[in-house]
Scaffold this motif. Structure first.
Motif, PDB file in Angstrom:
ATOM      1  N   UNK A 166       0.860  -1.177   0.000  1.00  0.00           N
ATOM      2  CA  UNK A 166       0.000   0.000   0.000  1.00  0.00           C
ATOM      3  C   UNK A 166       0.898   1.228   0.000  1.00  0.00           C
ATOM      4  N   UNK A 167       0.732   2.124  -0.981  1.00  0.00           N
ATOM      5  CA  UNK A 167       1.675   3.230  -1.177  1.00  0.00           C
ATOM      6  C   UNK A 167       1.417   4.402  -0.249  1.00  0.00           C
ATOM      7  N   UNK A 168       0.308   4.435   0.458  1.00  0.00           N
ATOM      8  CA  UNK A 168       0.055   5.532   1.387  1.00  0.00           C
ATOM      9  C   UNK A 168      -1.275   6.217   1.134  1.00  0.00           C
ATOM     10  N   UNK A 169      -1.546   7.246   1.944  1.00  0.00           N
ATOM     11  CA  UNK A 169      -2.819   7.945   1.873  1.00  0.00           C
ATOM     12  C   UNK A 169      -3.786   7.414   2.923  1.00  0.00           C
ATOM     13  N   UNK A 170      -5.040   7.862   2.833  1.00  0.00           N
ATOM     14  CA  UNK A 170      -6.045   7.395   3.774  1.00  0.00           C
ATOM     15  C   UNK A 170      -6.426   5.949   3.454  1.00  0.00           C
ATOM     16  N   UNK A 171      -6.490   5.086   4.459  1.00  0.00           N
ATOM     17  CA  UNK A 171      -6.869   3.690   4.185  1.00  0.00           C
ATOM     18  C   UNK A 171      -8.315   3.614   3.719  1.00  0.00           C
ATOM     19  N   UNK A 172      -8.630   2.684   2.822  1.00  0.00           N
ATOM     20  CA  UNK A 172     -10.013   2.550   2.348  1.00  0.00           C
ATOM     21  C   UNK A 172     -10.938   2.055   3.453  1.00  0.00           C
ATOM     22  N   UNK A 173     -12.231   2.276   3.268  1.00  0.00           N
ATOM     23  CA  UNK A 173     -13.236   1.809   4.219  1.00  0.00           C
ATOM     24  C   UNK A 173     -13.140   0.293   4.335  1.00  0.00           C
ATOM     25  N   UNK A 174     -13.015  -0.210   5.568  1.00  0.00           N
ATOM     26  CA  UNK A 174     -12.857  -1.646   5.797  1.00  0.00           C
ATOM     27  C   UNK A 174     -11.473  -2.027   6.257  1.00  0.00           C
ATOM     28  N   UNK A 175     -10.533  -1.086   6.185  1.00  0.00           N
ATOM     29  CA  UNK A 175      -9.153  -1.364   6.597  1.00  0.00           C
ATOM     30  C   UNK A 175      -8.665  -0.266   7.541  1.00  0.00           C
ATOM     31  N   UNK A 220     -15.703   6.850   8.520  1.00  0.00           N
ATOM     32  CA  UNK A 220     -15.070   7.257   9.771  1.00  0.00           C
ATOM     33  C   UNK A 220     -14.612   8.709   9.688  1.00  0.00           C
ATOM     34  N   UNK A 221     -14.695   9.408  10.807  1.00  0.00           N
ATOM     35  CA  UNK A 221     -14.155  10.766  10.897  1.00  0.00           C
ATOM     36  C   UNK A 221     -12.631  10.687  10.953  1.00  0.00           C
ATOM     37  N   UNK A 222     -11.980  11.732  10.458  1.00  0.00           N
ATOM     38  CA  UNK A 222     -10.528  11.718  10.415  1.00  0.00           C
ATOM     39  C   UNK A 222      -9.995  13.141  10.507  1.00  0.00           C
ATOM     40  N   UNK A 223      -8.713  13.260  10.692  1.00  0.00           N
ATOM     41  CA  UNK A 223      -8.022  14.544  10.726  1.00  0.00           C
ATOM     42  C   UNK A 223      -7.097  14.609   9.521  1.00  0.00           C
ATOM     43  N   UNK A 224      -7.244  15.646   8.685  1.00  0.00           N
ATOM     44  CA  UNK A 224      -6.442  15.771   7.482  1.00  0.00           C
ATOM     45  C   UNK A 224      -5.000  16.136   7.818  1.00  0.00           C
ATOM     46  N   UNK A 225      -4.143  16.122   6.794  1.00  0.00           N
ATOM     47  CA  UNK A 225      -2.739  16.452   6.998  1.00  0.00           C
ATOM     48  C   UNK A 225      -2.560  17.886   7.493  1.00  0.00           C
ATOM     49  N   UNK A 226      -3.499  18.764   7.128  1.00  0.00           N
ATOM     50  CA  UNK A 226      -3.426  20.157   7.569  1.00  0.00           C
ATOM     51  C   UNK A 226      -4.018  20.357   8.957  1.00  0.00           C
ATOM     52  N   UNK A 227      -4.468  19.275   9.580  1.00  0.00           N
ATOM     53  CA  UNK A 227      -5.014  19.382  10.919  1.00  0.00           C
ATOM     54  C   UNK A 227      -6.487  19.687  10.981  1.00  0.00           C
ATOM     55  N   UNK A 228      -7.180  19.646   9.845  1.00  0.00           N
ATOM     56  CA  UNK A 228      -8.612  19.924   9.829  1.00  0.00           C
ATOM     57  C   UNK A 228      -9.396  18.653  10.143  1.00  0.00           C
ATOM     58  N   UNK A 229     -10.445  18.800  10.924  1.00  0.00           N
ATOM     59  CA  UNK A 229     -11.305  17.666  11.267  1.00  0.00           C
ATOM     60  C   UNK A 229     -12.310  17.448  10.146  1.00  0.00           C
ATOM     61  N   UNK A 230     -12.338  16.231   9.589  1.00  0.00           N
ATOM     62  CA  UNK A 230     -13.253  15.867   8.509  1.00  0.00           C
ATOM     63  C   UNK A 230     -14.301  14.922   9.094  1.00  0.00           C
ATOM     64  N   UNK A 231     -15.530  15.394   9.118  1.00  0.00           N
ATOM     65  CA  UNK A 231     -16.603  14.617   9.715  1.00  0.00           C
ATOM     66  C   UNK A 231     -16.968  13.433   8.813  1.00  0.00           C
ATOM     67  N   UNK A 232     -17.264  12.302   9.420  1.00  0.00           N
ATOM     68  CA  UNK A 232     -17.687  11.135   8.665  1.00  0.00           C
ATOM     69  C   UNK A 232     -19.060  11.333   8.042  1.00  0.00           C
ATOM     70  N   UNK A 233     -19.185  10.976   6.771  1.00  0.00           N
ATOM     71  CA  UNK A 233     -20.438  11.162   6.050  1.00  0.00           C
ATOM     72  C   UNK A 233     -20.924   9.824   5.511  1.00  0.00           C
TER      73      UNK A 233
END
Length: 586
Positions: A166-175, A220-233
């Protein structure tokens, strides 16, 4: 003989520094400070030539050299245009730019304002032809190095995918991502298995998406690389389409159309994966999708609330109808702002006609050119070219017209009563000098800096709201403890009874109607008028949120107009914005 003194012309030197990464900027002596120290020492050595360092710092920390969108660089360019800088000093060539095109534009800008450019460690400047030659050669190698680095990263990612990594980035839903490896998240994995099985039964992405929403499944909710909170939709139908075609769930890794065995555990068995892909292939539409990019005002239109308006094509009719529609924003959802919609063809003709009318108006063009500082002998020639450019714009192909409008127009603002076109004055003389060959391209570097504009305001009712049945009612504040006034509420109930009596065709005189309602004829007429109160006024009275001074005597005695906006002003209610709409639960 009296001694003579030679006054050297003072040259103000601006030092620019840049670092690509933010790591280490908070150290006691960072890379930016080291660059500045070396450049300051060089400027001090040139004091016999009249060089003096400007105290202002132009430092870009954590900024890439691949573009010019850097705060300190833009500040430096503004000072260059203002005439407060004579020499730009940098530590090394790639500190200011790593792309040849951007560097050539910067050199043209410096040359046009008579500013010299010096790279300290390469020991040359642009004051002579040799320095300019070496500069271009070194910049070519800097760009080559950047491209080589990109190729290395691309090759590295390709090799990683071929090995199943896996080369990186946000993991897909389920992992989950643990130690840079994908690990199965069992609760989410159950949802993935259900999606694959349900799609085989329903054969519809929309159905799967709606059932997920009913079950309350969210990302799932997450925090971006810039520190912003991204709400789960929720998971939309398009997301379902992407997830059902993601080979990661079958234990594979995709690279350039090919799939390789992954080192992570599969969520979906191979037979279920193949059945779903076979059904997806059977349901794929075998037609070429046409991508429209020639809409004249694409990426230029904004509504009155600052929301960008995209292009929508309605294919429900025999002829495809085009509209520009507001993109709903988080602010719009929170404040209940309805989306604007405008027919594309009439708006494009309106804007095109306004620009051609401006170019054809010699007196107006002359005034705008004088505002931009064009006072030389070319002024009359530029004014005379307006008619030629206007005719070329009217007869231009959609692509050519789009390029001209995109260069000349900064943005277009729409409301329910006017259209405002913001025109870049810096592009007007360039357009008037255009020979009509090829596509007219604007100076994008000049757009990034402060520049003069003029506004063309057109009173036009071009906008229509999105068609919805709405009532303009506001949500009652949870903090309000005010109870409804029982006398006002009873008066509204009597008004409804009076309206019912009016609807009874067996009674014809006001006296008879008043007797039926058990009131005086004059009072009956006053009650009947209350049925024409604005819905939000009625709702406020029943909710108890009406103004404190509103009494039964006021409602009986006031002459109520039919205009709801006037009713609000007379009775002391705040003006109701035209963009509010009823939201769920209102």
């Amino acid at each position: 003989m009296m001694p003579t003194t030679v006054d050297l012309q003072q040259k103000r030197c601006a030092i620019y520094t840049r670092r690509s990464v933010e790591q280490g900027l908070d150290h006691q002596f960072s890379s930016l400070e080291a660059q500045r120290a070396i450049c300051s020492a060089y400027v001090a050595s040139q004091q016999p030539k009249g060089w003096t360092e400007i105290p202002k710092h132009y430092d870009d920390g954590g900024q890439s050299g691949g573009n010019l969108n850097r705060p300190a660089l833009q500040d430096l360019l503004s000072d260059v245009e203002s005439g407060v800088v004579d020499v730009v000093v940098i530590y090394k060539l790639d500190r200011i730019s790593r792309t040849l095109l951007d560097f050539v534009r910067l050199m043209d800008l410096f040359e046009s304002f008579g500013v010299a450019f010096v790279a300290v460690t390469q020991n040359f400047d642009t004051a002579d032809s040799t320095g300019r030659l070496i500069l271009n050669v070194l910049l070519t190698f800097a760009q080559f190095e950047r491209e080589i680095s990109s190729d290395r990263l691309r090759d590295k990612f390709t090799a990683m995918r071929q090995r199943g990594l896996f080369v990186g980035g946000n993991p897909p839903f389920g992992y989950d991502l643990v130690d840079k490896k994908l690990v199965v998240n069992e609760p989410e994995a159950e949802v993935i298995r259900w999606m694959f099985r349900r799609y085989l039964e329903a054969k519809s992405y929309v159905t799967v998406s709606r059932e997920l929403a009913r079950r309350g499944v969210l990302r799932r909710s997450r925090v971006s690389k810039r520190g912003n909170f991204v709400r789960g939709r929720g998971i939309s139908a398009s997301s379902v389409w992407n997830m059902l075609g993601n080979p990661l769930y079958a234990g594979q890794v995709r690279n350039k159309g090919n799939c390789y065995p992954g080192i992570h555990d599969a969520i979906i068995p191979e037979d279920l994966w193949e059945d779903v892909q076979a059904l997806r292939a059977k349901r794929t539409r075998a037609k070429v999708v046409e991508i429209y990019k020639t809409d004249l005002l694409r990426d230029l239109i904004y509504d009155g609330f600052g929301r960008k308006m995209g292009v929508f094509r309605d294919r429900r009719y025999r002829e495809v109808r085009r509209y520009y529609i507001s993109n709903q924003s988080e602010w719009g959802r929170r404040h209940g702002a309805r989306r604007y919609r405008v027919k594309a063809d009439p708006l494009e003709q309106l804007v095109l006609g306004s620009i051609t009318s401006l170019l054809s108006n010699r007196e107006q063009v002359r005034g705008l050119l004088l505002e931009t500082g064009n006072h030389d002998g070319k002024l009359n020639k530029l004014c005379g070219a307006g008619d030629r450019i206007a005719k070329a714009l009217e007869s231009a192909t959609p692509k050519r017209a789009q390029c001209i409008l995109k260069a000349l127009i900064e943005r277009i603002e729409l409301s329910s009563s006017w259209v405002k076109i913001i025109v870049r004055l810096s592009e007007l003389p360039r357009l008037l000098q255009w020979d009509g060959i090829g596509l007219f391209r604007g100076d994008t570097i000049a757009w990034e800096r402060s520049h003069q504009t003029t506004v063309i305001e057109i009173p036009a009712n071009a906008v229509s709201m999105k068609r919805e049945l709405t009532l303009l009612l506001k949500r009652r504040s949870a903090e309000s403890a005010q109870l409804p006034n029982k006398h006002l509420v009873a008066m509204l109930d009597k008004a409804r009874v009076a309206q019912a009596a009016l609807d009874d065709r067996n009674v014809y005189t006001v006296t008879d109607l008043a007797m039926k309602v058990h009131c005086h004829p004059k009072r009956f007429t006053q009650l009947a008028r209350l049925n024409y109160l604005a819905p939000d006024i009625v709702a406020a009275i029943r909710d108890g949120s009406q103004p404190a001074g509103l009494t039964c005597r006021t409602l009986y005695s006031v002459e109520l107009p039919m205009d709801w906006a006037l009713q609000r002003r007379i009775l002391g209610f705040p003006d109701q914005p035209d963009f509010l709409r009823a939201a769920p639960g209102w």
